[in-house]
Motif scaffolding. Structure first.
Motif, PDB file in Angstrom:
ATOM      1  N   ASP A  63       0.816  -1.220   0.000  1.00  0.00           N
ATOM      2  CA  ASP A  63       0.000   0.000   0.000  1.00  0.00           C
ATOM      3  C   ASP A  63       0.847   1.266   0.000  1.00  0.00           C
ATOM      4  N   VAL A  64       2.042   1.203   0.574  1.00  0.00           N
ATOM      5  CA  VAL A  64       2.957   2.339   0.436  1.00  0.00           C
ATOM      6  C   VAL A  64       3.404   2.457  -1.016  1.00  0.00           C
ATOM      7  N   TRP A  65       3.630   1.332  -1.641  1.00  0.00           N
ATOM      8  CA  TRP A  65       3.984   1.302  -3.065  1.00  0.00           C
ATOM      9  C   TRP A  65       2.870   1.924  -3.903  1.00  0.00           C
ATOM     10  N   ARG A  66       1.625   1.545  -3.619  1.00  0.00           N
ATOM     11  CA  ARG A  66       0.497   2.135  -4.352  1.00  0.00           C
ATOM     12  C   ARG A  66       0.483   3.660  -4.184  1.00  0.00           C
ATOM     13  N   TYR A  67       0.712   4.105  -2.959  1.00  0.00           N
ATOM     14  CA  TYR A  67       0.674   5.535  -2.674  1.00  0.00           C
ATOM     15  C   TYR A  67       1.774   6.281  -3.441  1.00  0.00           C
ATOM     16  N   VAL A  68       2.993   5.748  -3.422  1.00  0.00           N
ATOM     17  CA  VAL A  68       4.101   6.417  -4.094  1.00  0.00           C
ATOM     18  C   VAL A  68       3.930   6.361  -5.614  1.00  0.00           C
ATOM     19  N   LEU A  69       3.464   5.230  -6.135  1.00  0.00           N
ATOM     20  CA  LEU A  69       3.153   5.141  -7.564  1.00  0.00           C
ATOM     21  C   LEU A  69       2.082   6.158  -7.963  1.00  0.00           C
ATOM     22  N   ALA A  70       1.042   6.257  -7.145  1.00  0.00           N
ATOM     23  CA  ALA A  70      -0.034   7.212  -7.426  1.00  0.00           C
ATOM     24  C   ALA A  70       0.502   8.636  -7.449  1.00  0.00           C
ATOM     25  N   ALA A  71       1.383   8.950  -6.501  1.00  0.00           N
ATOM     26  CA  ALA A  71       1.960  10.298  -6.449  1.00  0.00           C
ATOM     27  C   ALA A  71       2.845  10.564  -7.665  1.00  0.00           C
ATOM     28  N   GLN A  72       3.547   9.541  -8.147  1.00  0.00           N
ATOM     29  CA  GLN A  72       4.400   9.739  -9.318  1.00  0.00           C
ATOM     30  C   GLN A  72       3.567   9.944 -10.575  1.00  0.00           C
ATOM     31  N   TRP A  73       2.486   9.191 -10.716  1.00  0.00           N
ATOM     32  CA  TRP A  73       1.591   9.420 -11.853  1.00  0.00           C
ATOM     33  C   TRP A  73       0.963  10.815 -11.771  1.00  0.00           C
ATOM     34  N   LEU A  74       0.706  11.272 -10.558  1.00  0.00           N
ATOM     35  CA  LEU A  74       0.149  12.615 -10.394  1.00  0.00           C
ATOM     36  C   LEU A  74       1.130  13.672 -10.882  1.00  0.00           C
ATOM     37  N   ARG A  75       2.419  13.475 -10.598  1.00  0.00           N
ATOM     38  CA  ARG A  75       3.430  14.413 -11.092  1.00  0.00           C
ATOM     39  C   ARG A  75       3.391  14.480 -12.622  1.00  0.00           C
ATOM     40  N   VAL A  76       3.245  13.330 -13.258  1.00  0.00           N
ATOM     41  CA  VAL A  76       3.148  13.311 -14.723  1.00  0.00           C
ATOM     42  C   VAL A  76       1.889  14.044 -15.174  1.00  0.00           C
ATOM     43  N   GLY A  77       0.772  13.753 -14.514  1.00  0.00           N
ATOM     44  CA  GLY A  77      -0.487  14.371 -14.887  1.00  0.00           C
ATOM     45  C   GLY A  77      -0.497  15.882 -14.726  1.00  0.00           C
ATOM     46  N   GLN A  78       0.299  16.393 -13.801  1.00  0.00           N
ATOM     47  CA  GLN A  78       0.334  17.833 -13.572  1.00  0.00           C
ATOM     48  C   GLN A  78       1.093  18.597 -14.656  1.00  0.00           C
ATOM     49  N   GLN A  79       1.877  17.909 -15.469  1.00  0.00           N
ATOM     50  CA  GLN A  79       2.726  18.591 -16.446  1.00  0.00           C
ATOM     51  C   GLN A  79       2.493  18.171 -17.884  1.00  0.00           C
ATOM     52  N   GLU A  80       1.920  17.000 -18.120  1.00  0.00           N
ATOM     53  CA  GLU A  80       1.904  16.417 -19.463  1.00  0.00           C
ATOM     54  C   GLU A  80       1.232  17.316 -20.516  1.00  0.00           C
ATOM     55  N   ALA A  81       0.193  18.032 -20.147  1.00  0.00           N
ATOM     56  CA  ALA A  81      -0.507  18.867 -21.131  1.00  0.00           C
ATOM     57  C   ALA A  81       0.318  20.079 -21.561  1.00  0.00           C
TER      58      ALA A  81
END
Length: 437
Positions: A161-179
């Protein structure tokens, strides 16, 4: 000869090992140095390089006889001096480089805790991956009592579940900049588009490490270590294309291609409900994205651990309710080398800096009481649940609500349109309001 092989020969079978044959100990090459990860080359030999090792004694063993025995080390080994200057130890004096220590002292000095104990959520989130890499992926020469292997095993990877949380946060970083790769390119700012693309490429590279369950090293060796990951064979080419593209359309397409491959790899982990990995149009604009926040949502929705769920509840959701506000691990929240490499030493200064800032109302109401500053790093780490994004803190300090950088809100009177001042309820939901208070 590589530094790893040099140190292995130095310890065993002919030099250090025989001097300590009657003393229970472990021996390894861990911690700082390119040779610890096997990335040293001829350039590495120009400083802090030579035969060396760490000797780990059980805590009940007197180190003085060991230090005395090591005075019998030869002056030269494999044509290299045994005593040489190491700028990080001994004040720059040239002693031998066999460090005598204990496992609790060695690991605590680098992480702020001894991993032989139960690891807390704060331990995991405050441990830089470059530190974990040098402790887990370094080489062990001798460990009959499993002094080191037990600790390496505990640090091998995040709980699920820590892995899920950190993965989710990393995808969020991508989502904040990709556009922004396409948005900047569309207004003729090709340099800006390239800068954003480079940032997203770095985040995707780090995402590959998380998917492969490998600790990412610091920037000097990030690309080298990435090239050794199984995912690099397929994800590497579009990442390189994104960096070398001469126009924003090709750059955007390459970023989307790499993100899509990593999205499919995330699905294969089986950590959450699968999400369509195909790129798509960004709202009604002429911009293509993966829409990476979808992976943030599905990963956080799969979390069941009470402590991680409590952290998500404290962090809250963005004002438009679209996605959680995740600060992630320390690597995702902070980009300072001094913090990532010397956290136990700089943490008191960061806390002092935070204490000098203007008070933020209602911050403690949502987070509960924080402990008083203690001289014990271990005490602080056990009692402070998490750290907050420094960038978000700056938003709060200038009386702005952190918000999604490209999410358009259609709600009447949305804060993006009104620029209303920070309210008490906004403060309670703002991660910055609770940064090292």
């Amino acid at each position: 000869m590589s530094g790893r092989e040099l140190s292995r020969r130095f310890y065993h079978p002919s030099i250090v090992g025989p001097l300590l044959a009657r003393t229970p100990h472990a021996a390894a090459l861990l911690g700082d140095g390119s040779e610890v990860l096997g990335f040293d080359d001829v350039v590495s030999t120009d400083h802090d390089f030579g035969p060396r090792a760490q000797i780990f004694l059980p805590t009940e063993v007197d180190p003085d006889p060991v230090e005395k025995a090591l005075t019998a080390l030869p002056a030269v080994f494999e044509g290299m001096p045994v005593a040489y200057v190491d700028i990080d130890r001994h004040g720059g004096e040239p002693p031998h480089q066999v460090e005598v220590t204990t496992a609790p002292a060695f690991f605590t000095a680098r992480l702020g805790f001894d991993p032989v104990d139960a690891l807390t959520l704060a331990n995991w989130l405050l441990s830089p991956t470059q530190r974990l890499a040098t402790l887990v992926d370094g080489v062990v020469f001798h460990d009959p009592l499993e002094i080191l292997t037990a600790r390496q095993s505990k640090l091998r990877w995040y709980p699920d579940d820590v892995w899920r949380y950190v993965l989710a946060a990393q995808w969020l970083r991508v989502g904040q900049q990709e556009a922004f790769v396409g948005r900047t390119g569309g207004v003729g700012d090709d340099l800006g588009s390239a800068i954003v693309a480079a940032r997203v490429v770095r985040d995707l590279v780090l995402l590959a490490f998380l998917i492969e369950r490998r600790w990412a090293p610091y920037s000097k060796w990030l690309g080298t270590a990435f090239s050794l990951l199984p995912l690099a064979k397929t994800v590497g080419p579009p990442l390189r294309d994104a960096l070398h593209a001469e126009n924003w359309r090709d750059r955007e397409a390459a970023v989307c291609a790499a993100a899509s491959l990593l999205a499919a790899a995330t699905n294969r982990l089986g950590l959450a409900t699968e999400i369509d990995p195909a790129p798509r149009q960004f709202h009604d604009r002429d911009v293509r994205v993966l829409d990476a926040e979808r992976f943030t949502e599905t990963l956080t929705s799969a979390i069941t651990d009470p402590e991680v769920l409590a952290l998500l509840a404290r962090l809250g959701r963005r004002s438009d309710g679209t996605v959680g506000s995740l600060s992630g691990s320390i690597d995702q929240a902070v980009d300072s080398t001094d913090v990532l490499m010397h956290l136990p030493a700089v943490e008191p200064s960061l806390r002092h800096w935070a204490s000098e800032r203007p008070a933020l109302p209602s911050a403690s109401a949502s987070c509960g009481p924080f402990p008083t500053i203690s001289s014990s790093v271990e005490h602080r780490r056990k009692n402070i649940p998490d750290r907050r994004d420094m960038q978000a803190c700056q938003c709060a300090l200038v009386n702005e609500v952190p918000r999604h950088p490209h999410r358009r809100s259609s709600a009447p009177g949305s804060r993006r349109a009104s620029k209303a001042p920070l309210s008490a309820s906004d403060t309670r939901s703002c991660p910055a309001a609770r940064l090292m208070t």
